[in-house]
Design a protein around this motif. Structure first.
Motif, PDB file in Angstrom:
ATOM      1  N   CYS A 116     -77.722 -75.774  68.942  1.00  0.00           N
ATOM      2  CA  CYS A 116     -77.423 -75.254  69.817  1.00  0.00           C
ATOM      3  C   CYS A 116     -75.637 -75.869  70.217  1.00  0.00           C
ATOM      4  O   CYS A 116     -76.115 -77.331  70.996  1.00  0.00           O
ATOM      5  N   GLN A 117     -74.755 -75.400  70.872  1.00  0.00           N
ATOM      6  CA  GLN A 117     -73.895 -76.160  71.174  1.00  0.00           C
ATOM      7  C   GLN A 117     -73.278 -77.606  71.079  1.00  0.00           C
ATOM      8  O   GLN A 117     -73.391 -77.942  71.508  1.00  0.00           O
ATOM      9  N   ALA A 118     -73.145 -77.284  69.688  1.00  0.00           N
ATOM     10  CA  ALA A 118     -72.767 -79.205  69.104  1.00  0.00           C
ATOM     11  C   ALA A 118     -71.501 -79.225  69.444  1.00  0.00           C
ATOM     12  O   ALA A 118     -70.578 -78.274  68.945  1.00  0.00           O
ATOM     13  N   GLU A 119     -71.260 -80.460  69.742  1.00  0.00           N
ATOM     14  CA  GLU A 119     -70.027 -80.881  70.108  1.00  0.00           C
ATOM     15  C   GLU A 119     -69.361 -82.300  69.823  1.00  0.00           C
ATOM     16  O   GLU A 119     -68.245 -82.241  70.045  1.00  0.00           O
ATOM     17  N   SER A 120     -70.244 -83.199  69.098  1.00  0.00           N
ATOM     18  CA  SER A 120     -69.831 -84.308  69.092  1.00  0.00           C
ATOM     19  C   SER A 120     -70.685 -84.966  67.848  1.00  0.00           C
ATOM     20  O   SER A 120     -71.738 -84.693  67.825  1.00  0.00           O
ATOM     21  N   ALA A 121     -70.142 -85.580  66.504  1.00  0.00           N
ATOM     22  CA  ALA A 121     -70.992 -86.149  66.213  1.00  0.00           C
ATOM     23  C   ALA A 121     -72.394 -87.276  66.537  1.00  0.00           C
ATOM     24  O   ALA A 121     -73.349 -87.629  66.324  1.00  0.00           O
ATOM     25  N   ASP A 122     -71.854 -87.794  68.405  1.00  0.00           N
ATOM     26  CA  ASP A 122     -73.003 -89.002  68.598  1.00  0.00           C
ATOM     27  C   ASP A 122     -74.054 -87.810  69.104  1.00  0.00           C
ATOM     28  O   ASP A 122     -74.951 -88.299  68.847  1.00  0.00           O
ATOM     29  N   GLU A 218     -65.993 -81.446  61.094  1.00  0.00           N
ATOM     30  CA  GLU A 218     -65.612 -82.387  60.328  1.00  0.00           C
ATOM     31  C   GLU A 218     -66.756 -83.344  60.740  1.00  0.00           C
ATOM     32  O   GLU A 218     -68.026 -83.638  59.808  1.00  0.00           O
ATOM     33  N   ALA A 219     -66.445 -83.871  61.669  1.00  0.00           N
ATOM     34  CA  ALA A 219     -66.760 -85.098  62.460  1.00  0.00           C
ATOM     35  C   ALA A 219     -68.206 -84.775  62.276  1.00  0.00           C
ATOM     36  O   ALA A 219     -69.693 -85.578  61.998  1.00  0.00           O
ATOM     37  N   ILE A 220     -68.822 -84.307  63.022  1.00  0.00           N
ATOM     38  CA  ILE A 220     -70.196 -83.595  62.843  1.00  0.00           C
ATOM     39  C   ILE A 220     -70.636 -83.543  62.041  1.00  0.00           C
ATOM     40  O   ILE A 220     -71.709 -83.839  61.452  1.00  0.00           O
ATOM     41  N   LEU A 221     -70.283 -82.372  60.572  1.00  0.00           N
ATOM     42  CA  LEU A 221     -71.355 -82.801  59.291  1.00  0.00           C
ATOM     43  C   LEU A 221     -71.393 -83.475  58.044  1.00  0.00           C
ATOM     44  O   LEU A 221     -71.500 -83.078  57.884  1.00  0.00           O
ATOM     45  N   ASP A 222     -70.632 -84.008  59.042  1.00  0.00           N
ATOM     46  CA  ASP A 222     -70.476 -85.810  58.708  1.00  0.00           C
ATOM     47  C   ASP A 222     -71.983 -86.392  58.699  1.00  0.00           C
ATOM     48  O   ASP A 222     -72.136 -86.838  57.791  1.00  0.00           O
ATOM     49  N   VAL A 223     -72.247 -86.681  59.435  1.00  0.00           N
ATOM     50  CA  VAL A 223     -73.200 -87.008  59.952  1.00  0.00           C
ATOM     51  C   VAL A 223     -74.731 -86.321  59.136  1.00  0.00           C
ATOM     52  O   VAL A 223     -75.572 -85.318  58.859  1.00  0.00           O
ATOM     53  N   PRO A 224     -75.410 -87.810  58.114  1.00  0.00           N
ATOM     54  CA  PRO A 224     -76.309 -87.256  58.117  1.00  0.00           C
ATOM     55  C   PRO A 224     -77.709 -86.688  57.980  1.00  0.00           C
ATOM     56  O   PRO A 224     -77.982 -86.828  59.663  1.00  0.00           O
TER      57      PRO A 224
END
Length: 313
Positions: A116-122, A218-224
């Protein structure tokens, strides 16, 4: 006969929508409830531990009840179970400090976790790594030092693209594997995120429910390693100043956020989660929604007929 352990993944791989039931503020986590839910109309059960109790003893009993009450009418050992974890995915450090939650949840034999509350690719990268065994190398940065080099002191970079090594340790496979009907060694091979690992049976998702999460979607959803994502209208609307949650149709800024996340999911081959009703399910499926909230069997019945689904319910 089913081709996979995780019914939700089996259906998504066929581009079929999946429908879930189960509250966002906990669930009745008893053996008896598991026995009852083994024949649910839903494709997966949501267990809301973001706001419900972090009850690992209850979750273990519930999973045991699902096994004892099964198999499902589709022939799967159990319905899939996805747990909303309590930790917020605001930053990588917060996720890594709370990785014990993922280990505890996975050790009970569930089939997926929602951050929940994902905010960054890291942060999301740390989430995926925390759910993986270190021997699984799909999507791992090939520039990372090998384990034998790290034994001799080679530093591990703080940020690895696309993924760093998994950090889930040995020890929970004796409790999780029997729920899946596997030997412990087989479980360790199969409990890896799909579709990153085509043979994986673990479904990981993220909820984008803050302005930062939407801005970085977009950066978050790029994480494999991710399999699905959603816009969280409740918390997003709260952060935008709405004390009463707007319903569909959303205010313009929320509709824009929803459309942006849906587009990002479709571009990356990820399933998009959204609440649907019997009245709008056909339009939502045609738009590309593939994980259906709403807790209504009539919605699922209409959606399954529209997609000409053949898997028994």
């Amino acid at each position: 006969m089913p081709s996979r352990i995780n019914r939700a993944i089996e259906l998504l791989a066929q581009d079929q929508a999946i429908y879930y039931d189960g509250p966002h503020s906990g669930h009745v986590l008893t053996h008896a409830q598991g026995m009852e839910d083994a024949r649910t109309w839903a494709d997966y059960i949501n267990v809301g531990m973001e706001h419900g109790a972090f009850d690992m003893t209850g979750l273990a009993e519930y999973m045991r009840g699902l096994v004892d009450g099964g198999p499902t009418r589709s022939g799967h050992r159990t319905p899939a179970v996805i747990v909303e974890a309590p930790v917020n995915g605001t930053d990588a450090a917060n996720v890594r400090f709370n990785a014990w939650q993922f280990r505890q949840i996975l050790g009970r034999g569930v089939h997926g976790i929602l951050l929940c509350q994902a905010e960054s690719a890291d942060a999301v990268r740390a989430f995926v790594e925390s759910c993986r065994y270190p021997f699984q190398l799909a999507g791992v940065d090939p520039a990372l030092p090998a384990p034998h080099d790290r034994l001799r002191g080679a530093p591990r970079p703080g940020t690895a693209l696309p993924l760093g090594a998994g950090t889930r340790g040995r020890g929970s496979e004796p409790t999780a594997a029997p729920v899946w009907g596997l030997a412990p060694d087989d479980y360790m091979q199969r409990c890896d995120p799909w579709p990153l690992n085509p043979q994986g049976e673990l479904l990981l998702g993220v909820k984008l429910e803050s302005p930062e999460g939407v801005a970085n979607c977009e950066a978050i959803l790029d994480v494999p390693g991710l399999g699905f994502a959603e816009m969280g209208p409740g918390d997003l609307s709260l952060s935008l100043g709405y004390t009463t949650m707007p319903r569909d149709p959303y205010p313009a800024e929320m509709q824009d956020a929803r459309n942006r996340i849906l587009a990002a999911c479709r571009q990356r081959g990820l399933a998009f989660l959204e609440g649907c009703t019997a009245e709008n399910i056909v339009a939502r499926i045609d738009e590309g929604v593939r994980v259906i909230a709403g807790h209504r069997e009539d919605t699922a019945r209409i959606g399954r007929a529209h997609q000409k689904r053949t898997m028994p319910v």
